[in-house]
Design a protein around this motif. Sequence first.
Motif, PDB file in Angstrom:
ATOM      1  N   ASN A  45     -18.899  -2.706 125.772  1.00 32.05           N
ATOM      2  CA  ASN A  45     -20.133  -3.023 126.503  1.00 32.05           C
ATOM      3  C   ASN A  45     -20.166  -2.388 127.894  1.00 32.05           C
ATOM      4  O   ASN A  45     -21.206  -2.316 128.528  1.00 32.05           O
ATOM      5  CB  ASN A  45     -20.310  -4.543 126.656  1.00 32.05           C
ATOM      6  N   LEU A  46     -19.030  -1.965 128.385  1.00 32.15           N
ATOM      7  CA  LEU A  46     -18.961  -1.354 129.718  1.00 32.15           C
ATOM      8  C   LEU A  46     -19.102   0.159 129.662  1.00 32.15           C
ATOM      9  O   LEU A  46     -19.136   0.825 130.677  1.00 32.15           O
ATOM     10  CB  LEU A  46     -17.602  -1.651 130.360  1.00 32.15           C
ATOM     11  N   MET A  47     -19.142   0.692 128.453  1.00 32.82           N
ATOM     12  CA  MET A  47     -19.148   2.150 128.330  1.00 32.82           C
ATOM     13  C   MET A  47     -20.571   2.695 128.334  1.00 32.82           C
ATOM     14  O   MET A  47     -21.523   2.007 127.990  1.00 32.82           O
ATOM     15  CB  MET A  47     -18.439   2.565 127.041  1.00 32.82           C
ATOM     16  N   ALA A  48     -20.699   3.952 128.703  1.00 33.95           N
ATOM     17  CA  ALA A  48     -21.990   4.623 128.614  1.00 33.95           C
ATOM     18  C   ALA A  48     -22.282   4.875 127.137  1.00 33.95           C
ATOM     19  O   ALA A  48     -21.381   5.262 126.391  1.00 33.95           O
ATOM     20  CB  ALA A  48     -21.949   5.940 129.373  1.00 33.95           C
ATOM     21  N   PRO A  49     -23.539   4.649 126.699  1.00 32.25           N
ATOM     22  CA  PRO A  49     -23.861   4.851 125.282  1.00 32.25           C
ATOM     23  C   PRO A  49     -23.473   6.246 124.785  1.00 32.25           C
ATOM     24  O   PRO A  49     -22.993   6.389 123.657  1.00 32.25           O
ATOM     25  CB  PRO A  49     -25.377   4.655 125.231  1.00 32.25           C
ATOM     26  N   ASP A  50     -23.641   7.267 125.622  1.00 31.74           N
ATOM     27  CA  ASP A  50     -23.310   8.607 125.113  1.00 31.74           C
ATOM     28  C   ASP A  50     -21.807   8.790 124.926  1.00 31.74           C
ATOM     29  O   ASP A  50     -21.375   9.569 124.081  1.00 31.74           O
ATOM     30  CB  ASP A  50     -23.924   9.710 125.987  1.00 31.74           C
ATOM     31  N   ALA A  51     -20.998   8.034 125.673  1.00 30.80           N
ATOM     32  CA  ALA A  51     -19.543   8.109 125.474  1.00 30.80           C
ATOM     33  C   ALA A  51     -19.168   7.437 124.146  1.00 30.80           C
ATOM     34  O   ALA A  51     -18.293   7.921 123.417  1.00 30.80           O
ATOM     35  CB  ALA A  51     -18.815   7.454 126.637  1.00 30.80           C
ATOM     36  N   ILE A  52     -19.837   6.333 123.826  1.00 30.40           N
ATOM     37  CA  ILE A  52     -19.578   5.662 122.543  1.00 30.40           C
ATOM     38  C   ILE A  52     -20.019   6.576 121.403  1.00 30.40           C
ATOM     39  O   ILE A  52     -19.287   6.781 120.431  1.00 30.40           O
ATOM     40  CB  ILE A  52     -20.325   4.311 122.467  1.00 30.40           C
ATOM     41  N   TYR A  53     -21.210   7.143 121.572  1.00 35.14           N
ATOM     42  CA  TYR A  53     -21.709   8.065 120.548  1.00 35.14           C
ATOM     43  C   TYR A  53     -20.717   9.225 120.351  1.00 35.14           C
ATOM     44  O   TYR A  53     -20.411   9.602 119.225  1.00 35.14           O
ATOM     45  CB  TYR A  53     -23.101   8.590 120.932  1.00 35.14           C
ATOM     46  N   GLY A  54     -20.209   9.738 121.446  1.00 42.77           N
ATOM     47  CA  GLY A  54     -19.248  10.845 121.374  1.00 42.77           C
ATOM     48  C   GLY A  54     -17.997  10.464 120.588  1.00 42.77           C
ATOM     49  O   GLY A  54     -17.468  11.259 119.809  1.00 42.77           O
ATOM     50  N   ALA A  55     -17.535   9.216 120.780  1.00 39.15           N
ATOM     51  CA  ALA A  55     -16.347   8.755 120.052  1.00 39.15           C
ATOM     52  C   ALA A  55     -16.632   8.708 118.550  1.00 39.15           C
ATOM     53  O   ALA A  55     -15.768   9.009 117.730  1.00 39.15           O
ATOM     54  CB  ALA A  55     -15.929   7.383 120.559  1.00 39.15           C
ATOM     55  N   LEU A  56     -17.863   8.321 118.180  1.00 37.79           N
ATOM     56  CA  LEU A  56     -18.224   8.194 116.765  1.00 37.79           C
ATOM     57  C   LEU A  56     -18.502   9.559 116.138  1.00 37.79           C
ATOM     58  O   LEU A  56     -18.127   9.829 115.003  1.00 37.79           O
ATOM     59  CB  LEU A  56     -19.473   7.311 116.607  1.00 37.79           C
ATOM     60  N   ALA A  57     -19.169  10.406 116.910  1.00 36.73           N
ATOM     61  CA  ALA A  57     -19.622  11.677 116.345  1.00 36.73           C
ATOM     62  C   ALA A  57     -18.477  12.681 116.190  1.00 36.73           C
ATOM     63  O   ALA A  57     -18.424  13.403 115.203  1.00 36.73           O
ATOM     64  CB  ALA A  57     -20.732  12.264 117.209  1.00 36.73           C
ATOM     65  N   GLY A  58     -17.575  12.714 117.173  1.00 34.82           N
ATOM     66  CA  GLY A  58     -16.535  13.735 117.056  1.00 34.82           C
ATOM     67  C   GLY A  58     -15.243  13.312 117.725  1.00 34.82           C
ATOM     68  O   GLY A  58     -14.300  14.095 117.835  1.00 34.82           O
ATOM     69  N   GLY A  59     -15.180  12.074 118.198  1.00 36.90           N
ATOM     70  CA  GLY A  59     -14.019  11.621 118.958  1.00 36.90           C
ATOM     71  C   GLY A  59     -13.096  10.740 118.128  1.00 36.90           C
ATOM     72  O   GLY A  59     -13.011  10.880 116.900  1.00 36.90           O
ATOM     73  N   LEU A  60     -12.470   9.807 118.837  1.00 35.02           N
ATOM     74  CA  LEU A  60     -11.427   8.981 118.227  1.00 35.02           C
ATOM     75  C   LEU A  60     -11.892   8.140 117.050  1.00 35.02           C
ATOM     76  O   LEU A  60     -11.089   7.778 116.199  1.00 35.02           O
ATOM     77  CB  LEU A  60     -10.881   8.037 119.309  1.00 35.02           C
ATOM     78  N   MET A  61     -13.178   7.803 117.005  1.00 43.27           N
ATOM     79  CA  MET A  61     -13.694   6.902 115.976  1.00 43.27           C
ATOM     80  C   MET A  61     -14.435   7.619 114.862  1.00 43.27           C
ATOM     81  O   MET A  61     -15.184   7.026 114.107  1.00 43.27           O
ATOM     82  CB  MET A  61     -14.633   5.860 116.627  1.00 43.27           C
ATOM     83  N   ARG A  62     -14.241   8.936 114.761  1.00 39.94           N
ATOM     84  CA  ARG A  62     -15.048   9.665 113.778  1.00 39.94           C
ATOM     85  C   ARG A  62     -14.752   9.229 112.341  1.00 39.94           C
ATOM     86  O   ARG A  62     -15.652   9.191 111.512  1.00 39.94           O
ATOM     87  CB  ARG A  62     -14.901  11.181 113.961  1.00 39.94           C
ATOM     88  N   GLN A  63     -13.495   8.831 112.077  1.00 41.83           N
ATOM     89  CA  GLN A  63     -13.191   8.384 110.706  1.00 41.83           C
ATOM     90  C   GLN A  63     -13.829   7.035 110.404  1.00 41.83           C
ATOM     91  O   GLN A  63     -14.409   6.845 109.350  1.00 41.83           O
ATOM     92  CB  GLN A  63     -11.680   8.266 110.543  1.00 41.83           C
ATOM     93  N   GLN A  64     -13.728   6.121 111.386  1.00 42.34           N
ATOM     94  CA  GLN A  64     -14.305   4.793 111.190  1.00 42.34           C
ATOM     95  C   GLN A  64     -15.822   4.887 111.024  1.00 42.34           C
ATOM     96  O   GLN A  64     -16.445   4.008 110.453  1.00 42.34           O
ATOM     97  CB  GLN A  64     -13.982   3.890 112.388  1.00 42.34           C
ATOM     98  N   ALA A  65     -16.421   5.952 111.584  1.00 36.63           N
ATOM     99  CA  ALA A  65     -17.871   6.099 111.541  1.00 36.63           C
ATOM    100  C   ALA A  65     -18.315   7.134 110.507  1.00 36.63           C
ATOM    101  O   ALA A  65     -19.484   7.503 110.453  1.00 36.63           O
ATOM    102  CB  ALA A  65     -18.375   6.502 112.928  1.00 36.63           C
ATOM    103  N   ALA A  66     -17.395   7.572 109.665  1.00 35.12           N
ATOM    104  CA  ALA A  66     -17.694   8.686 108.748  1.00 35.12           C
ATOM    105  C   ALA A  66     -18.839   8.370 107.792  1.00 35.12           C
ATOM    106  O   ALA A  66     -19.600   9.249 107.398  1.00 35.12           O
ATOM    107  CB  ALA A  66     -16.439   9.061 107.967  1.00 35.12           C
ATOM    108  N   ALA A  67     -18.997   7.083 107.446  1.00 30.12           N
ATOM    109  CA  ALA A  67     -20.024   6.723 106.469  1.00 30.12           C
ATOM    110  C   ALA A  67     -21.412   6.585 107.098  1.00 30.12           C
ATOM    111  O   ALA A  67     -22.393   6.351 106.397  1.00 30.12           O
ATOM    112  CB  ALA A  67     -19.635   5.413 105.789  1.00 30.12           C
ATOM    113  N   LEU A  68     -21.478   6.727 108.426  1.00 31.72           N
ATOM    114  CA  LEU A  68     -22.755   6.490 109.130  1.00 31.72           C
ATOM    115  C   LEU A  68     -23.523   7.796 109.326  1.00 31.72           C
ATOM    116  O   LEU A  68     -22.921   8.857 109.516  1.00 31.72           O
ATOM    117  CB  LEU A  68     -22.481   5.865 110.502  1.00 31.72           C
ATOM    118  N   THR A  69     -24.858   7.693 109.323  1.00 28.05           N
ATOM    119  CA  THR A  69     -25.676   8.862 109.657  1.00 28.05           C
ATOM    120  C   THR A  69     -25.679   9.038 111.169  1.00 28.05           C
ATOM    121  O   THR A  69     -25.303   8.123 111.917  1.00 28.05           O
ATOM    122  CB  THR A  69     -27.137   8.674 109.204  1.00 28.05           C
ATOM    123  N   ASP A  70     -26.140  10.204 111.625  1.00 27.94           N
ATOM    124  CA  ASP A  70     -26.188  10.450 113.059  1.00 27.94           C
ATOM    125  C   ASP A  70     -27.056   9.409 113.764  1.00 27.94           C
ATOM    126  O   ASP A  70     -26.705   8.890 114.816  1.00 27.94           O
ATOM    127  CB  ASP A  70     -26.731  11.869 113.316  1.00 27.94           C
TER     128      ASP A  70
END
Length: 623
Positions: free
Chosen positions: A62-87
Amino acid sequence: MTTKLPALLAVIACAVGAASAPASAAPAAAGATMPGAALYHAFCAQCHDKAIYKAPARSFLNLMAPDAIYGALAGGLMRQQAAALTDKQKRWIADYLGDASLARAAQAAPPPTCVTRGGSPAARSQPGVYSWGVDLGNSHSIPGDVARLPLGEIGRLKLKWAFAYPGAQRARSQPTIAMGTLFVGSQNGTVYALDAASGCVRWTFRASAEVRTPIVLSRTDLPELRARAPLVFFGDIIGRAYALDSKSGKLLWMTRVDEHPSATITAAPAYYKGQVYIPVSSLEEAATIAGYECCTFRGSVVALDAFTGAQLWKRYTIDQTPAPVGVTSAGTRVFAPSGAAVWSSPTIDRKRRVLYIGTGDNYSQPADDRSDAVLALDLHTGAIRWIHQMVAADAWNVGCILDNGECPTKPGPDFDIGAGTTLVKGRGGRDLLVAGLKSGDVIALDVDHPAKPVWSIRLGRGGIQGGVQFGLAHDRNNVYVPISDMAQTHERGTVTEPPHPGLYAVDALTGKLRWSAPAHDRCVGRADCDPGIAASISVIPGAVFAGHMDGRVRAYDALSGRVLWTYDTTRSVKTVSGEIAHGGSIGGGGPVVVGGMVYVNSGYNLYWHMPGNLLLAFSVDGK
Ligand code: HEC
């Protein structure tokens, strides 16, 4: 719960001094119907709501900038956990979780980029301030040849330039100025290297999450450091330590320093001879909503190799792993001993090869002897040389404010040592370590005979927001003590004395009061405005610079306490990007004086303080 939530968030501060909370409680409440909410619960909550080791707690997301969270999902540390999600779904989750105020960053006018990368050779060779505490002993005393600001000219300081952090509501990372460059962290995780003379941007680096720690630079104290640009060290709020190249801003390494989901880094690292020492704190003290199994975090210091980030040693403030010791009245398991977080910057004693840290309270009962204590650690192994506890039986957590059964049955006063201790070289090799507590007490120990204090003095009434909150200073003659004594900290009737906000000078060797400069209330009813000083302070030959919670930065005569200069940072000014912006309360880091200029961050939207997002630079006549 909803009505109490703001209070809860506000309290986190003091408690961890450090860790933080969203500007408002809105994300969770208003966000429940957002499209990202259901996705979060389906794809993320099983780790981020469940105290899975290493997974930052949701309060951090909740303290992070939305684009930093998006970055983690799109190509960062969480890309595997988010692999099933659309952009689109990734963006929805980022918008749902992140701090909306930071999303506005994208719309703000960008700060100007410097035309020449390196700045003038003359500026590059000027001496600077390389660390939060100025020197290894955290004196916060800036030598005259670094400050280059004659006493007689302080009254003529005028604003030279101002820099607004895009989308931020607070500016807490104390700036570091060396080689003509100013290094500073910010709320959306961007670390800036600015031209110290004009405020243009030399480079930026984006960390995963907010950077509240001051930026610390390596010194040329090893042969391999003589030929290269200094290394840049800092930590982010989700417990990662970083090193960059100071010339290019390029990442050299990043290391997660603690596996606990609530672990955070908010105080300055300390650098010495190829090693960097990271203080580790947490937000768990504030995770104590009803039913939370409190608490499993223990504070630590981690020594890393400055060149590789490899861990050399880690010393927990508490030796044993917290284990179940009983249940609350509601039947929730209690773990202990816990807490004793380190949210103060380590002090290095070269002569004795020791590192000193101050610790915070225990989070659960029974308390132990490691909370509100000074620990002396061996620089090379982390082994504990000695412990001096200053307040005993201080077990406290935010459940004490919420009155939700999580509070220890005999709660302590939450009198952390959050201000970095400061080492005073005394006569005949007798060195004193001076600690300021949130209680308002200042206590000096002889580091060779630490059992009994050499002197102590109580200057504030204290409270969960200090007393002494973030940092003292000394010039060998006097120890200068900033007192916060915030009027309303929403404690439950534990504070009854009148407050004594202001600046105090005590004799460094005897602790005798030399002068007091009480801070007068100029808030005239302004919301979240307080006269006292929570931020750390700096001293130059003849003057002490302090940023107050009412947004005023003042210079005090070091001999008498007389005010030499005042500037109200809450007024709106035009910034280097052409925008109009303002500061707010000054918290965390304080003013720094280098090369005839005074730099200060202003704005602190947390814990009943005034928001703002300004870095201000002053010079004589604004030239
Ligand atoms: C299986 C457990 C797990 C799941 C599921 C998971 N995470 Fe994570 N998350 C972690 C761990 C562990 C880390 C820390 C990784 C590290 O520091 O190396 C992390 C880190 C993060 C970070 C910080 C990343 C950074 O670059 O600093 C964000 C943001 C994040 N997670 C968001 C999410 C979101 C959003 C989801 C759902 C789409 C999610 N996570 C699903 C375990 C999980």
